[in-house]
Design a protein around this motif. Structure first.
Motif, PDB file in Angstrom:
ATOM      1  N   ARG A 156      -9.187   9.600  -1.419  1.00 44.47           N
ATOM      2  CA  ARG A 156     -10.204   8.880  -2.198  1.00 44.47           C
ATOM      3  C   ARG A 156      -9.780   8.546  -3.487  1.00 44.47           C
ATOM      4  N   SER A 157     -10.421   7.393  -3.981  1.00 49.38           N
ATOM      5  CA  SER A 157     -10.011   7.282  -5.420  1.00 49.38           C
ATOM      6  C   SER A 157     -11.161   5.871  -5.641  1.00 49.38           C
ATOM      7  N   ASP A 158     -11.497   5.868  -6.801  1.00 50.46           N
ATOM      8  CA  ASP A 158     -12.564   4.886  -7.369  1.00 50.46           C
ATOM      9  C   ASP A 158     -11.844   3.470  -7.689  1.00 50.46           C
ATOM     10  N   LEU A 215       0.771  -1.151  -0.017  1.00 50.23           N
ATOM     11  CA  LEU A 215      -0.221   0.050  -0.058  1.00 50.23           C
ATOM     12  C   LEU A 215       0.685   1.105   0.070  1.00 50.23           C
ATOM     13  N   ASP A 216       0.656   2.074  -0.960  1.00 51.69           N
ATOM     14  CA  ASP A 216       1.306   3.717  -0.648  1.00 51.69           C
ATOM     15  C   ASP A 216       0.865   4.259   0.372  1.00 51.69           C
ATOM     16  N   PRO A 217       1.590   4.705   1.340  1.00 48.55           N
ATOM     17  CA  PRO A 217       1.143   5.298   2.436  1.00 48.55           C
ATOM     18  C   PRO A 217       0.345   6.657   2.415  1.00 48.55           C
ATOM     19  N   VAL A 218       0.666   7.265   1.584  1.00 49.80           N
ATOM     20  CA  VAL A 218      -0.166   8.322   0.950  1.00 49.80           C
ATOM     21  C   VAL A 218      -1.427   8.437   0.082  1.00 49.80           C
ATOM     22  N   ASN A 274     -14.765   6.566   7.108  1.00 49.91           N
ATOM     23  CA  ASN A 274     -16.061   6.782   7.155  1.00 49.91           C
ATOM     24  C   ASN A 274     -15.909   7.913   5.805  1.00 49.91           C
ATOM     25  N   GLU A 275     -14.767   8.602   5.546  1.00 51.97           N
ATOM     26  CA  GLU A 275     -14.823   9.658   4.386  1.00 51.97           C
ATOM     27  C   GLU A 275     -13.832   9.146   3.278  1.00 51.97           C
ATOM     28  N   VAL A 276     -13.021   8.071   3.401  1.00 54.15           N
ATOM     29  CA  VAL A 276     -12.143   7.605   2.387  1.00 54.15           C
ATOM     30  C   VAL A 276     -12.276   6.294   2.164  1.00 54.15           C
ATOM     31  N   TRP A 277     -12.161   5.309   3.162  1.00 58.25           N
ATOM     32  CA  TRP A 277     -12.221   3.940   2.921  1.00 58.25           C
ATOM     33  C   TRP A 277     -13.332   3.284   2.517  1.00 58.25           C
ATOM     34  N   ALA A 278     -14.417   3.466   3.257  1.00 56.43           N
ATOM     35  CA  ALA A 278     -15.845   3.244   2.946  1.00 56.43           C
ATOM     36  C   ALA A 278     -16.131   3.587   1.596  1.00 56.43           C
ATOM     37  N   PRO A 279     -16.010   5.029   1.184  1.00 56.41           N
ATOM     38  CA  PRO A 279     -16.127   5.367  -0.146  1.00 56.41           C
ATOM     39  C   PRO A 279     -15.429   4.691  -1.233  1.00 56.41           C
ATOM     40  N   ALA A 322     -16.872   2.564  -4.122  1.00 56.53           N
ATOM     41  CA  ALA A 322     -16.464   2.777  -5.645  1.00 56.53           C
ATOM     42  C   ALA A 322     -15.936   1.626  -6.425  1.00 56.53           C
ATOM     43  N   PHE A 323     -14.973   1.079  -5.748  1.00 49.09           N
ATOM     44  CA  PHE A 323     -14.230  -0.161  -6.226  1.00 49.09           C
ATOM     45  C   PHE A 323     -15.569  -1.291  -6.552  1.00 49.09           C
ATOM     46  N   ALA A 324     -16.204  -1.456  -5.713  1.00 47.43           N
ATOM     47  CA  ALA A 324     -17.090  -2.573  -5.771  1.00 47.43           C
ATOM     48  C   ALA A 324     -18.231  -2.225  -6.899  1.00 47.43           C
ATOM     49  N   ALA A 325     -18.537  -1.027  -7.475  1.00 43.62           N
ATOM     50  CA  ALA A 325     -19.360  -0.487  -8.456  1.00 43.62           C
ATOM     51  C   ALA A 325     -18.625  -0.849  -9.839  1.00 43.62           C
ATOM     52  N   ALA A 326     -17.098  -0.438  -9.569  1.00 40.55           N
ATOM     53  CA  ALA A 326     -16.734  -0.602 -10.893  1.00 40.55           C
ATOM     54  C   ALA A 326     -16.053  -1.848 -11.396  1.00 40.55           C
TER      55      ALA A 326
END
Length: 190
Positions: free
Chosen positions: A64-66, A56-59, A163-168, A172-176
């Motif tokens: 947020r990413s899809d 995992l890239d620490p930054v 709540n703001e990054v990992w769950a979104p 998004a990953f699941a949708a894509a």
């Protein structure tokens, strides 16, 4: 399916392949990937675990990413998956979260089975390099709650990031990429 059935499936896949195989375990953060990976390695002769957090890239993993851009799939494929599957020597570097830097290179392990657990693993870049895919079948809300509780027990308050990054990112990953549907096995971890 239980652990012994999964171990039998892995053994059968290894025998059919006639070479070392990679078992990819994925699921939402907090779904039990690492726990399942450790148990599976214990249940199999000549199996090793590769910890996905080392890739995992620490930054970027906190952004947020899809497509879970913080997962260094190219490094994982180049340094570990290709050499392991091709049974050739290779070296990789683990990211040391405590020290905030990469460790010294170490050899790619040799074994009959490599078990890799990682978020965002069932992606077009890595799926072709996995011989068996296992999805930790737990709903996102429960997985997030478990992940937050685990982090708090370890002394880390990551609730905002969950709540703001990992769950979104997970949604998004699941949708894509529909990782649950891409799995050979849906393993209940609830």
């Amino acid at each position: 399916m239980d652990l012994q059935e999964l171990a039998g499936l892995v053994t059968g896949r290894r025998a059919a392949a006639g070479r070392s195989v990679v078992v990819g375990i994925s699921g939402y953060g907090g779904s039990g990937k690492s726990t399942l990976a450790r148990a599976l390695v214990e249940a199999l002769p000549d199996a090793v675990r590769m910890r996905g957090d080392d890739f995992l890239d620490p930054v970027r993993v906190h952004a947020r990413s899809d497509d879970w851009a913080g997962v260094e799939r190219d490094r994982l494929a180049t340094e570990v998956l290709h050499p392991f599957r091709e049974q050739r020597p290779g070296e990789f570097r683990r990211y040391d979260w405590d020290l905030g830097r990469f460790r010294e290179p170490e050899p790619v392990p040799r074994a009959d089975v490599l078990v890799l657990d990682l978020i965002g693993l069932f992606h077009p870049e890595t799926l072709p390099l996995l011989d068996l895919t296992v999805w930790c079948d737990l709903d996102l809300a429960t997985a997030v709650q478990r992940g937050m509780e685990r982090d708090r027990r370890a002394g880390n308050d990551h609730d905002r990031v969950w709540n703001e990054v990992w769950a979104p990112n997970e949604r998004a990953f699941a949708a894509a990429f529909a990782p649950r549907d891409a799995a050979d096995v849906r393993f209940p971890t609830g």
